[in-house]
Every structure is written in structure tokens, then in C-alpha cells.
Write an enzyme that holds these catalytic residues in place. Structure first.
Site, PDB file in Angstrom:
ATOM      1  CD1 TRP A 132      -8.701  -1.489  -9.686  1.00 14.95           C
ATOM      2  CD2 TRP A 132      -7.433   0.184  -8.887  1.00 14.95           C
ATOM      3  NE1 TRP A 132      -9.420  -0.839  -8.703  1.00 14.95           N
ATOM      4  CE2 TRP A 132      -8.669   0.184  -8.206  1.00 14.95           C
ATOM      5  CE3 TRP A 132      -6.478   1.144  -8.560  1.00 14.95           C
ATOM      6  CZ2 TRP A 132      -8.976   1.119  -7.218  1.00 14.95           C
ATOM      7  CZ3 TRP A 132      -6.772   2.064  -7.576  1.00 14.95           C
ATOM      8  CH2 TRP A 132      -8.011   2.054  -6.909  1.00 14.95           C
ATOM      9  CG  ASP A 214      -1.185   0.100  -6.559  1.00 16.00           C
ATOM     10  OD1 ASP A 214      -1.279  -0.128  -5.339  1.00 16.00           O
ATOM     11  OD2 ASP A 214      -2.179   0.327  -7.283  1.00 16.00           O
ATOM     12  CE  LYS A 249      -8.761  -4.104  -1.447  1.00 20.43           C
ATOM     13  NZ  LYS A 249      -8.070  -3.695  -2.630  1.00 20.43           N
TER      14      LYS A 249
HETATM   15  N1  PMP Z   1      -4.423  -0.396  -6.160  1.00 17.26           N
HETATM   16  C1  PMP Z   1      -4.980  -1.534  -6.550  1.00 17.26           C
HETATM   17  C2  PMP Z   1      -4.264  -2.364  -7.563  1.00 17.26           C
HETATM   18  C3  PMP Z   1      -6.209  -1.933  -6.026  1.00 17.26           C
HETATM   19  O1  PMP Z   1      -6.748  -3.082  -6.442  1.00 17.26           O
HETATM   20  C4  PMP Z   1      -6.846  -1.125  -5.067  1.00 17.26           C
HETATM   21  C5  PMP Z   1      -8.151  -1.514  -4.456  1.00 17.26           C
HETATM   22  N2  PMP Z   1      -9.054  -2.162  -5.240  1.00 17.26           N
HETATM   23  C6  PMP Z   1      -6.225   0.063  -4.689  1.00 17.26           C
HETATM   24  C7  PMP Z   1      -5.011   0.392  -5.251  1.00 17.26           C
HETATM   25  C8  PMP Z   1      -6.821   1.046  -3.726  1.00 17.26           C
HETATM   26  O2  PMP Z   1      -7.299   0.587  -2.574  1.00 17.26           O
HETATM   27  P1  PMP Z   1      -7.960   1.515  -1.480  1.00 17.26           P
HETATM   28  O3  PMP Z   1      -8.062   2.896  -1.993  1.00 17.26           O
HETATM   29  O4  PMP Z   1      -9.285   0.906  -1.223  1.00 17.26           O
HETATM   30  O5  PMP Z   1      -7.047   1.401  -0.308  1.00 17.26           O
END
Ligand code: PMP
Length: 400
Positions: A132, A214, A249
Site C-alpha cells: 500500500w 497491518d 472496511k
Molecule cells: N492498511 C492498508 C493495507 C490499507 O489498504 C488501508 C486502507 N486503504 C489502511 C491501512 C488504512 O485504512 P484507514 O486509515 O482508512 O482505516
């Protein structure tokens, strides 16, 4: 008045540009496979029923908007620990884990980056190639050097695990940080297998490196419990670990910004010390997390009826995506395309590295109004019963 004269505008995120291009495309057949949010068959990102109900309870019961405190709500920590590690975890029983609420998974990663940068001097972060994009940005902005390890193999559409291991064995030094995706790897959809987690756990222990896991898509792969199998195996066998998790998500609360950062240490005492320093990093970042998303999460998790409803809704989202993967494979094969796309069914989570080349992606965009990221990453949830035939026919035409 000349203060900003030397500043040059930086290019925006290409993925956001893709979203805008899709919005402005007048073609009624247009398909957006760029954006990383869940969509239902009608292309909507609805609020979960369980979340709506929890919000109603919250509005009814909320008595104050006073500050929440650096770590967020006290109810939150044990709930996320159980969700991540499982209720019979030894680590939890031994008090070796401490958790804080954070503004999304991004907030958790940023706090982790600041904590690592200030306290683990010289530590470098090892990330998968690819990963990411924000992983690199967040750690670079905290002054941590980021190094990529081999991960995705375009020839097999699978993990290059032997290459990954030999690279890590050669490069990792004591005190370095190894970032792993718990499940539903973003952007490839290709996950580590349980035997890979076993081997990596041994490596972490031999080299004395810190795993940072993560967990942004728990429940989107094979199940809420199943998706954590690798993380749990490792967590119970290493002396220290950081876990950054996101509820964006699996609760569909993207804009409410809710996630968590957990620290596991060798002893309960060490976990408390590390946690106090994490508190300092939070204070210097955003002082305290927002309440709304976390209140929704713990209202659901504390209420058996809402919890059952939420589990059901996560299952629905997961089943829809995995169902689409099977349909894509079937319909692509039926369209007479020359390439074997059966790997799409083995990938997990929101995304699929499709193996489409940059040229093919560009043609799909310009000639068919199908919007896929330049890397060939498709957001599977953007597929629906009403666009899947057009999508597969178009891919077949472009690929040959
Ligand atoms: N880690 C990964 C691998 C992700 O894909 C995402 C969201 N696209 C996040 C962390 C962070 O998500 P958020 O800050 O929206 O909770």
C-alpha cells in the site's frame, strides 16, 4: 509575501485522478474498478444495518462531548484484542498486550512510525514489493528508511516466498521492523500462507526483529477468525509485535476514522512502558482520537444481537467479493480470452492484481470506459451482475 514562491505543486494521488476521470465520463457503461471501498451489486457503499442501529443507541445514550483521553474509550481495548488475537490468547491472559484507539488504520501506522523513529534508533522498515503506497509515505515522513522485499511474482501471480526469505535473511538486522499484511494484501490480493507465517516467525525470533502487522481487512478474506490465523500464530510466539488495525472496511465506517494500535511486549511491565511512550506519540500527533466510529464499534461488539447482525453483514460482503472472483474467472474463460485468469479466484480481499499490462489498462480506459489502476490492480467490489459481462468481453477484446 515571497514565502511560498519556491514551492512547486506535487502531483495528486493517481488513484484519486482515476476516480475523477470516471465521474466525468459520460459513457453509461463506465465501470470504476479503482476506488478501494466496498460496493454492493448496485454500486453503492451502504451503511451497515448493525452500524445504523448502534448509532441510534449512541445518540440516545451519549451524554457528553468532553475529551475522550489519549487512548480513546476504555471499553475499546479488550474488545479489539479479542477480535485480533481470539478470546483464548495467552498474550491477552498474560497482560502482554496494550491497545489504543486511533483515527483509522492510517492513524495507527503513523503513531507506530513515530514510536519506532523516536525509540528504536536506526531501525529500518521492510515492506513488500508492492505494498500500500501510504506505508512508504508514512514511514518516510517519520524519518524511517523503507526497504522493499520481494513479494509478488507476476509470472505465477503468487508470493515469491523463497526470494522473500533469502532477501530478508540477507538484509534484516537486529532491531529492524518487518511489515506484514495480516490478510487481503493490498494491492495484490495475494496472501502469505500459514507455513509462510511459521517460517517468518522463526526468522523474527532468530534475528530479533520487530514485526508490524497491518490488519485492515479482517473478515474480507476467509472469515473473521480465519483471516487472523497467521497473525495469531506469530503473536503467540514472538517477544514483541505491533499491530495496526482498521475498522474502515469491516464496519464500513471509512469516514468516521476508526482503528487501533496494539503493542505486544515480552512482559506486562514492558508492554505498559511501551504503551506510555505510544501515548506520548499520540499526544504530539492529534492529542486524542475521535469518538464516533469507536463508539459504534464497541456498541456493536458489546451487544450480542448487534454482533450477530454485524458478523452476518461481514459475511455478506466477503461472500459477494469471493463470488465475484469465481464469476470473473468463469466468464473470462467463457469469453475466449487467451490468458489464464484462474488466479483471481485464489486471491483474497478487496483487490486483485489482474496481470493486465499498462497498455491494456490504458486501452480499457480510453476505449471502454473501464477504470483500473495503472498497476493493473482491480477493486473487485466494483464488479456487479449488471457490468460483469461487458467487463469480461472488453478484457477479452483488449487482451486477445
Ligand atoms: N492498511 C492498508 C493495507 C490499507 O489498504 C488501508 C486502507 N486503504 C489502511 C491501512 C488504512 O485504512 P484507514 O486509515 O482508512 O482505516
Amino acid at each position: 509575501p515571497t514565502m511560498f514562491k519556491h514551492l512547486k505543486a506535487v502531483p495528486g494521488d493517481p488513484l484519486l485522478a482515476l476516480i475523477v476521470a470516471h465521474q466525468q465520463d459520460p459513457n453509461p457503461k463506465k465501470i470504476d474498478l479503482g476506488v478501494g471501498v466496498y460496493k454492493d451489486d448496485l454500486g453503492r457503499t451502504p451503511i451497515l444495518e448493525s452500524v445504523k442501529k448502534a448509532e441510534a443507541i449512541m445518540v440516545e445514550n451519549e451524554a457528553t462531548k468532553a475529551y475522550l483521553g489519549v487512548y480513546g474509550a476504555a471499553e475499546f481495548a479488550p474488545l479489539i484484542q479479542n477480535l485480533l488475537l481470539g478470546s483464548n490468547s495467552d498474550v491477552i491472559q498474560q497482560g502482554r498486550i496494550q491497545s489504543t484507539q486511533t483515527p483509522g488504520g492510517t492513524g495507527a501506522l503513523k503513531v507506530a512510525a513515530d514510536f519506532i523513529s523516536a525509540n528504536l534508533k536506526g531501525a529500518r522498515l521492510f515492506v513488500s514489493d508492492p505494498t500500500w503506497g501510504n506505508h512508504t509515505s508514512i514511514f518516510n515522513s517519520a524519518g524511517v528508511e523503507v526497504i522493499e522485499y520481494p513479494y509478488y511474482d507476476p509470472a505465477t501471480n503468487d508470493v515469491r516466498f523463497d526470494d522473500m526469505m533469502s532477501f530478508l535473511q540477507a538484509e534484516l538486522k537486529e532491531g529492524d521492523v518487518l511489515l506484514l499484511h495480516a490478510c487481503c494484501h493490498n494491492p495484490t490480493g495475494v496472501d502469505l500462507k500459514i507455513e509462510h507465517w511459521h517460517a517468518l516467525t522463526d526468522l523474527v525470533n532468530e534475528r530479533d526483529v520487530l514485526p508490524l502487522v497491518d490488519a485492515a481487512y479482517q473478515g474480507f478474506g476467509d472469515g473473521l477468525e480465519e483471516d487472523m490465523a497467521g497473525l495469531r500464530y506469530m503473536a503467540e510466539r514472538v517477544s514483541s509485535m505491533l499491530i495496526a488495525n482498521s475498522f474502515s472496511k469491516n464496519f464500513g465506517i471509512y469516514r468516521d476514522r476508526c482503528g487501533g494500535l496494539s503493542v505486544i511486549a515480552e512482559t506486562a511491565e514492558e508492554a505498559k512502558s511501551a504503551f506510555s511512550i505510544i501515548g506520548q506519540a499520540i499526544r504530539a500527533n492529534y492529542s486524542m482520537p475521535p469518538a464516533h466510529g469507536a463508539t459504534v464499534v464497541y456498541t456493536i461488539m458489546n451487544n450480542p444481537e448487534l454482533y450477530a447482525m454485524w458478523e452476518q453483514e461481514v459475511t455478506q460482503m466477503r461472500d459477494r467479493i469471493n463470488g465475484l472472483r469465481s464469476k470473473l474467472v468463469e466468464k473470462l474463460a467463457a469469453s475466449g480470452v487467451s490468458k489464464d485468469f484462474s488466479f483471481i479466484e485464489k486471491q483474497r480481499g478487496m483487490f486483485s492484481y489482474s496481470g493486465l499490462t499498462l497498455e491494456q489498462v490504458r486501452t480499457l480506459r480510453s476505449d471502454y470506459s473501464i477504470y483500473i489502476a495503472d498497476t493493473g490492480r482491480m477493486s473487485v467490489a466494483g464488479v456487479s451482475d449488471s457490468n460483469i459481462d461487458y467487463l469480461c468481453e472488453s478484457i477479452a477484446k483488449v487482451v486477445g
